[in-house]
Structure formats: C-alpha cells, structure tokens
Design a protein around this motif. Sequence first.
Motif, short mmCIF file in Angstrom:
data_model
loop_
_atom_site.label_atom_id
_atom_site.label_comp_id
_atom_site.label_asym_id
_atom_site.label_seq_id
_atom_site.Cartn_x
_atom_site.Cartn_y
_atom_site.Cartn_z
N SER A 1 0.85 -1.18 0.00
CA SER A 1 0.00 0.00 0.00
C SER A 1 0.89 1.23 0.00
O SER A 1 1.77 1.37 0.86
CB SER A 1 -0.92 0.02 1.23
OG SER A 1 -1.83 -1.06 1.19
N LEU B 1 -4.94 5.42 -4.00
CA LEU B 1 -5.44 5.16 -5.36
C LEU B 1 -4.30 5.02 -6.35
O LEU B 1 -4.33 4.16 -7.24
CB LEU B 1 -6.37 6.30 -5.80
CG LEU B 1 -7.85 6.20 -5.41
CD1 LEU B 1 -8.63 7.33 -6.04
CD2 LEU B 1 -8.43 4.86 -5.81
N CYS C 1 -2.92 1.68 -6.12
CA CYS C 1 -3.81 0.63 -6.64
C CYS C 1 -3.76 0.56 -8.15
O CYS C 1 -3.70 -0.54 -8.74
CB CYS C 1 -5.23 0.89 -6.16
SG CYS C 1 -5.47 0.68 -4.37
N ASP D 1 -10.23 9.50 2.88
CA ASP D 1 -10.74 8.15 2.61
C ASP D 1 -12.19 8.18 2.14
O ASP D 1 -12.56 7.46 1.20
CB ASP D 1 -10.61 7.29 3.87
CG ASP D 1 -9.16 7.01 4.24
OD1 ASP D 1 -8.31 7.07 3.35
OD2 ASP D 1 -8.89 6.74 5.43
N TRP D 2 -13.02 8.99 2.79
CA TRP D 2 -14.44 9.02 2.42
C TRP D 2 -14.67 9.76 1.10
O TRP D 2 -15.70 9.55 0.45
CB TRP D 2 -15.27 9.64 3.55
CG TRP D 2 -15.51 8.64 4.64
CD1 TRP D 2 -14.70 8.33 5.68
CD2 TRP D 2 -16.64 7.78 4.76
NE1 TRP D 2 -15.23 7.33 6.45
CE2 TRP D 2 -16.45 6.97 5.92
CE3 TRP D 2 -17.82 7.60 4.03
CZ2 TRP D 2 -17.35 6.02 6.34
CZ3 TRP D 2 -18.74 6.65 4.46
CH2 TRP D 2 -18.52 5.87 5.59
N LEU E 1 -13.12 9.04 -1.42
CA LEU E 1 -12.89 8.01 -2.43
C LEU E 1 -14.09 7.09 -2.60
O LEU E 1 -14.00 6.07 -3.28
CB LEU E 1 -11.65 7.17 -2.07
CG LEU E 1 -10.34 7.95 -1.94
CD1 LEU E 1 -9.19 7.01 -1.62
CD2 LEU E 1 -10.03 8.74 -3.20
N TRP F 1 -15.07 5.60 -5.99
CA TRP F 1 -14.22 4.54 -6.58
C TRP F 1 -14.62 3.15 -6.08
O TRP F 1 -13.95 2.18 -6.41
CB TRP F 1 -12.76 4.85 -6.29
CG TRP F 1 -12.21 5.81 -7.30
CD1 TRP F 1 -11.54 5.51 -8.45
CD2 TRP F 1 -12.31 7.23 -7.27
NE1 TRP F 1 -11.22 6.65 -9.14
CE2 TRP F 1 -11.68 7.73 -8.43
CE3 TRP F 1 -12.88 8.14 -6.38
CZ2 TRP F 1 -11.60 9.09 -8.71
CZ3 TRP F 1 -12.80 9.50 -6.67
CH2 TRP F 1 -12.17 9.96 -7.82
N LEU F 2 -15.69 3.08 -5.31
CA LEU F 2 -16.28 1.78 -4.98
C LEU F 2 -17.43 1.43 -5.92
O LEU F 2 -17.96 0.32 -5.86
CB LEU F 2 -16.79 1.79 -3.53
CG LEU F 2 -15.72 1.89 -2.44
CD1 LEU F 2 -16.35 2.01 -1.07
CD2 LEU F 2 -14.79 0.68 -2.49
N ARG G 1 -10.36 -2.42 -3.96
CA ARG G 1 -11.64 -1.97 -3.40
C ARG G 1 -11.74 -2.36 -1.93
O ARG G 1 -12.33 -1.62 -1.12
CB ARG G 1 -12.79 -2.58 -4.21
CG ARG G 1 -12.77 -2.12 -5.65
CD ARG G 1 -14.01 -2.54 -6.40
NE ARG G 1 -13.80 -2.51 -7.83
CZ ARG G 1 -14.77 -2.39 -8.73
NH1 ARG G 1 -16.02 -2.28 -8.33
NH2 ARG G 1 -14.49 -2.37 -10.01
N LYS H 1 -9.24 -2.42 0.14
CA LYS H 1 -8.45 -1.43 0.86
C LYS H 1 -9.26 -0.17 1.12
O LYS H 1 -9.18 0.43 2.21
CB LYS H 1 -7.18 -1.09 0.07
CG LYS H 1 -6.16 -2.21 0.02
CD LYS H 1 -4.94 -1.77 -0.79
CE LYS H 1 -3.89 -2.88 -0.89
NZ LYS H 1 -2.72 -2.46 -1.68
N LEU H 2 -10.04 0.26 0.12
CA LEU H 2 -10.88 1.44 0.31
C LEU H 2 -11.95 1.18 1.37
O LEU H 2 -12.18 2.02 2.26
CB LEU H 2 -11.54 1.84 -1.01
CG LEU H 2 -10.62 2.19 -2.18
CD1 LEU H 2 -11.43 2.63 -3.38
CD2 LEU H 2 -9.63 3.28 -1.80
N ASN I 1 -10.55 1.14 4.96
CA ASN I 1 -10.33 2.46 5.55
C ASN I 1 -11.64 3.05 6.06
O ASN I 1 -11.66 3.69 7.12
CB ASN I 1 -9.70 3.39 4.52
CG ASN I 1 -8.23 3.08 4.29
OD1 ASN I 1 -7.59 2.41 5.09
ND2 ASN I 1 -7.69 3.56 3.19
#
Length: 831
Positions: free
Chosen positions: A378, A409, A412, A446-447, A449, A452-453, A474, A476-477, A480
């Motif tokens: 990461s 990101l 990733c 984090d939020w 992002l 990107w889910l 995903r 990892k996102l 978090n």
Amino acid sequence: AARTAAVDPGSFPGPERKSPVGDARAVGHVGYYLVDAGTRALEDKLGFRRRPSLRDACGRVPLRWYLLPVALISLMLAFALLTWAPLPGLGGGMSIALWLLATLAFSETAIALVNWITTLIASPAALPRLDYSQGIPAHARTLVVVPTMLSTLEDVAGMVELLEVRYLANLDARLHFALLTDFLDSAQAHEPDDEALLDAVAGAIAVLNARYPTAVAGNDGEPAGDRFFLFHRPRRYNARQNRWMGFERKRGKLAELNAWLRGGDAAASGFSRIVGATDALRAVEYVITLDSDTQLPRDAAREFVATLAHPLNRPEFATGKGGETVVRGYSILQPRVGVSLVNGPRTRYAELYGSEPGIDPYTRAISDVYQDLFDEGSFVGKGIYVVDAFERALKGRFPDNRVLSHDLLEGCFARAGLVSDVQLYEDYPAGYSLDVNRRHRWIRGDWQLLPWLLPWVPRVDGVWARNDLSALARWKLVDNLRRSLVPAGALLLLLVGWSQAGSPAGWTLLVLAMLLLQPIAAALFNLLARPEETPLQTHASTWWSHTRDAAARALLSIACLPFEAVFALDAIARTLWRLLVTRRNLLEWQPSSEAQRSVGRSLPAMFRRMASGPAIAVATAAVLLLARPSAMPSAAPILLAWLLAPLWMWSLGRARSSVARQLDADQVRFLRLLARRTWLFFETWTGPDNHHLPPDNVQHRPQTKVAHRTSPTNIGLALLANLAAHDFGYLSTPRLIERTRATLDTLDRLPRHRGHFLNWYDTQTLAPLQPEYVSTVDSGNLAGHLLTLRQGLLEIAAQPADSARLLSGVADTLGMLIASAGGAAGAESRR
C-alpha cells in the motif's frame, strides 16, 4: 544452480500466473524460476517439491481466504457477546441492528488477529534486487524530490539543510535532489513575504550546487547537470476552495514535475521558477518522493533504484475499459517507515504510538500481510516510482478538486510493492492533538474516495468510465471506511449494554475483553515464545516493556473512545456534505509545520479540543443515575477514564526535560575502579609484544589466550583509551605522548589499500589477515577516533599540569589492588 543453468527455458511449461504483457521478458531471467511464477515449473523439472507456503495454501484467490477468517471471527465475537450477555426484550429489527453493530465493533479485533497470525506464519516476501553497489547506471538516473510548502525563513533553512543531509548519505553521480515548493494558501495571489522566501530557498540551492559541484560533466555522452534543484509553482485561484493555492497540492506537484521531465517547458508544466542546470534531468527514469521530514538513510536511494530496476519488478500493463493498469510488477515501491531517532520520540506519546525507534544498521525484511499474501503493498506517499509507467497508469483518472488522499489510489492503479528491507525515518507527532489533526484529514480523504467503490468512476475529462480497480484495491478502500466507523460502533455498543443488558458488568467486561483480544493474545504468545539463546531475565524484561506499552495503548484507546468516535463522525459528515451537496473545500489541508504552530499545548486547550469525550461521560452518567442506577458501578470506571482522557493525553504530549542525576560517593568510586580495571587491559597488552596495537580479545579461563589480531576500530579505541587514562590520572603526559607515538609509528608500517587500513592485521607480524578487505564501518570509526584524539591532545597542550588528577589516579590504582587482593584472599579461603 548448475542444473538450473543447464535447463533449456523453452522446455518449461507456461507460467502459472498469466500476465497479458511482459511474461516473455520475465521468463528470460533466471530469477523467474528461482523466486517468481516459474518456481513450480522448475520444481517439476527437477522432481523436487518444497514445503507449501501460506501463499500456496491461499491459492489463486488469497483475498477470499483473508476475508473469510476476518468475517468469521467478527461474527463469532458478536455471537459470543449476545449469547453470554443477552439483551432482553429486543425485537427482530433491533437484534439485527445490534448484530451489525457488534460485528463492526469487533471487526478491528478480527483483522488485528488475522494480520498478527499471518505475520507469524508467513515468510517475508523480499523483492529481488540488482547489484548497484558500484553506482546507479545511466539508464536508471533518479531524482529525489521533496514536495513542501514555503512558510517561514526558518523552515526554508531547515528543509535545505535536510536536503543536503540526504545527499551526503546517498552519494551517487546519477542521483539528483530537488525541492518542489508552493506558497501557503492565501486569499490573494501574492503575499508580502513571498519573494523573500522564494529568493532565500533559491539562493540556498545555488549555494549547495557551488559547494558540491558535479564531479564529471558527462560520461559517455550523458548530459551534464547540477545535483540540487528547485521547482516552484505560483498560486492559482481555486473557485471550489475560494483560495489561491498550489494546483492539486502534492498530487499536482508530482504530475507537473512528471510532465516537465518528459519534455514540457516550465510555463506549460506549471512552474514559475526553476533553479539549477537541468539538462541531465530529462533522462530521469525514477523519482523518489519524500515528505519534508523524511530522512533518507545511507544508500537507501540506491537500494530503491536497484529493486525497482530488477526485471522481475518491472511493471506490466493490461488495458481495461477505464484505462491501463499495472497487473504484474510495480510502478511504485513503498519502503518501511520508522520513527526518527534525531527528532523523536521527544514525548511519551511518540514513544507509545510511534514505530520502533532507532537505526538498524543491518536492515531486515519484515512480514507484511498485503505483500506476503497478494504480492502488493500500500502506497502511503513516500517511495520511488517509474515516471513513464506512473503517468501511463494514472493518465486521465483523477478529476480536479476531488481527490485528497491520492496515494492509496495511485498505488492501486500503478501497483505498489513493499520494500520491507529498506527503511526510512520520519518524525512522529509529539502530541495527541497533532495526531488527531492528520487522522481527521486522512478520514476525510478516505471518504472522498467513495465513488471509486462504484462500477463507474469520474475521470478528469468529466465523463464516467468503467472502474478498473481490483477486488483487493476496493477492499483497501472499504477497510479504511470501516476503520473510521469502529470507534463509534464500540461506543454505541457500550452505551446500549449499560442501558439494556441484564448484566451490565458482564456486558462491559465482555466488550472490553473482545476489543482488547489481540494485544492480550500477543502478550501471552510473546511470554511463552522465548528464543533459546535469550536469557530468561532478559526475555522477561523485554516482554514486560512491550506488554506495558501495549497495555497503555489499549487503555488509552478506551479512554479516548468517545472523542475518537466524535472526531471520526465529524470528518465523515463534513466529507459527505461537501461531496454530495456543496462540492467545495474537498482539498482542505494544513501543512504539519503550520499545524504545530496553531495547536494549543496547554491543559485547557486539550480539554477544549477533547470536550466531546468528557461531555459524553457526564451525559451518560446523568442518564444512568436517573434511568438505571444499577449500571453505574459497571460504567463508572470507564466514564471516569473518558472524563480524565484530556489530562492523560496532555501529560503524554509534554516535552520531556532531561534531569541531571548526581552520583553519590560510592557510585563514583565504583565507576572509577571499573575505569582503572578497563585501562589495565590496554596497559598490559598494548605494548611492544603486539607492536603497540591492541589485541582483539584476551581469554583468561581455563587458560590465558591472546587473540593476536586487531582492526581499525580496536586501534582507534586504544588511542582514545590512552587519552582517557591521562584524563583519569593513570597516565602522565610524557607517557601518553610516548604510547600514542608508538601506535602511530606502527600504523605507518601497516599495508593499506588506496590509503585505507585493511580490516584485520596480525599484531605480531603486522601482516594482513585473509581475506583482505576494507570495512567502511571500521575506517569510519578510526577516522572519528583520530579526530577526537587530535582535539584531546590540543586541549592537553593548552592546560597546566594537574597534580590532583595524578593523585586521583594513584588512589584508583591502590583501590584496584586492594579490591583484587581481597578477592584473591576470599577465593583462597573458599578453596
């Protein structure tokens, strides 16, 4: 190795892990069959079957086998809580909600347990590396950059000095160093101090280039260039932020630098001022990016480059509907990051929550769950990346004014690996308030992002494209986001139990035990897992130190639970409001230097900052006293901890003052006798029989044996022992000069290699011992000892004779003789 070399690569079956690009290149490297995907093919060819590893057991879909135990442990803990301490009278909907709440609260425990167990049974996955010990080759020219903000002249001097230190620790002709700077955000395009700050940093960079000129103008047609550079960007007006600021902050700095490196001019790339002769930078292949306080230890940059340049680590791309992504190899390498020994830990808080401090001279690989199970680490913003591959993987992916936490990101899409045997060092926040500031920013990032889910994600051109993130990315996102909700889940779990549980005491104990299960299990395991070579007393002392700190962190996490829940929910709410409604201030960020100046360090300031924790404690106590007094005895200790949490965190963040301790007469006498006995070794053995060189060691039992060999370190210590003996009064000034001259005369006779002393010599023949080699460690030690000796001799020449010092030395010698006679008499009487 001979059998491997004799095998025709064409006779091997295809690799187990298919990759759309680059496998043909990898198959041509011997490491493909020794440490990579061709290992199974080599084993089949040789008729050998090794012991299966954890990664083998996880098979082709390790994420499933990682998440399955996490989910099972979370559900088991929730089931145990609701079974052993049931809440009577809850309906079906409330029961489901409570199950979900307990599963969320215990998910952190489950992940901690799975990660801990994985690191115990998994072998560290060290990445292969080329041998660049003789220097970085021309095709791997590298630029070390530090994205930072210009705030004060003092900060400018500090960042330039640290840039120089990084260079001195990483001397290489094809390694360059640069500051990427912005001004602080402002309500206007220019501030009065802007030009003074910019001129100061530009002048400092010019001074560095004059101090360390390029050794060779250009080798084999290579372009010449300076070592140090400044790339500065002006403020641009950002309507979404309603501020003048650097475009896209750190992400924008690196993107514009990459564009400039690949042929863009300064204006088009966004830089208003570039300092340094930049011809050589157009050939830069790799960029190492560091934070402003990150230290780059000796030769760490070369190790980064040597790892990323290895054929088995080179990035291989696959084209999806959303763009190109790296599916094998790496575009980014992330090192381990430890706490700086120079600047921290300065407080008890930094000691508790920072990683292992200090410098390990023999770096070691460590186990990391993501790298060991998934071949992928990461990225956290400090590391090395391939310029072309990095830009290729990220081209057009991130819309403006949307992405604050871009590092994850980027790692990733461009695929990041962990270089676990190379470590960087940086400061850890000295106090809780500073730590909370950055974690609040991380949660907001984090939020942000969340899109990107989704199956479709926004791009820089305003359109939505297919989401090419892998399942691991995903997760990892999601992980978090989950982590930011855990404090609120644990808080609600305690409040529900106190108000509804049939046994509030049992509920409280169960919840705390389950939240703290991992540190408890680790403490028990470490107590029993004593290495065979470690004495019991040493093991017990080390275990107690680690367990004490782990217990302190666990108890403080409980004490800060309501405040942690409130500030995390505040960050989440702010982000969702900005993301879904206002679309503004999504790039809100404060440099750490400014945060340190703005955060209050007083006790009242800490109580104001953490007021939500004591407020929740008081409100809960009031409700329980009115509605359910029977729960107060169970809740009272935790409520008291919530109430006092600001006091504890303030005390942990206070700077430690050094207290000078005075030794009493007995302690001074003990140490002086110890010094006299130590000098006896050098007095006895560093003489004509050994050409005035110290033997490496002397064995006294069962019989006296002298190791007639010495090293530059031993010689330097012997010279300083003479100086110390003079200071203690054991050696007169003429004898000091005589002994020092005799040793230096011997040094003149020793064989050397290019001026360097070899690492081992026979003290009786003065012949070098085989194998002959030069140790940079020993040469450095001797150099430091000689510098100290010189200064000491100059001080002696300027001082008058001191008879009191000589009398003290005689007293120590008599004391040693008396103690030795007493010890001998006691041994004779026992005999």
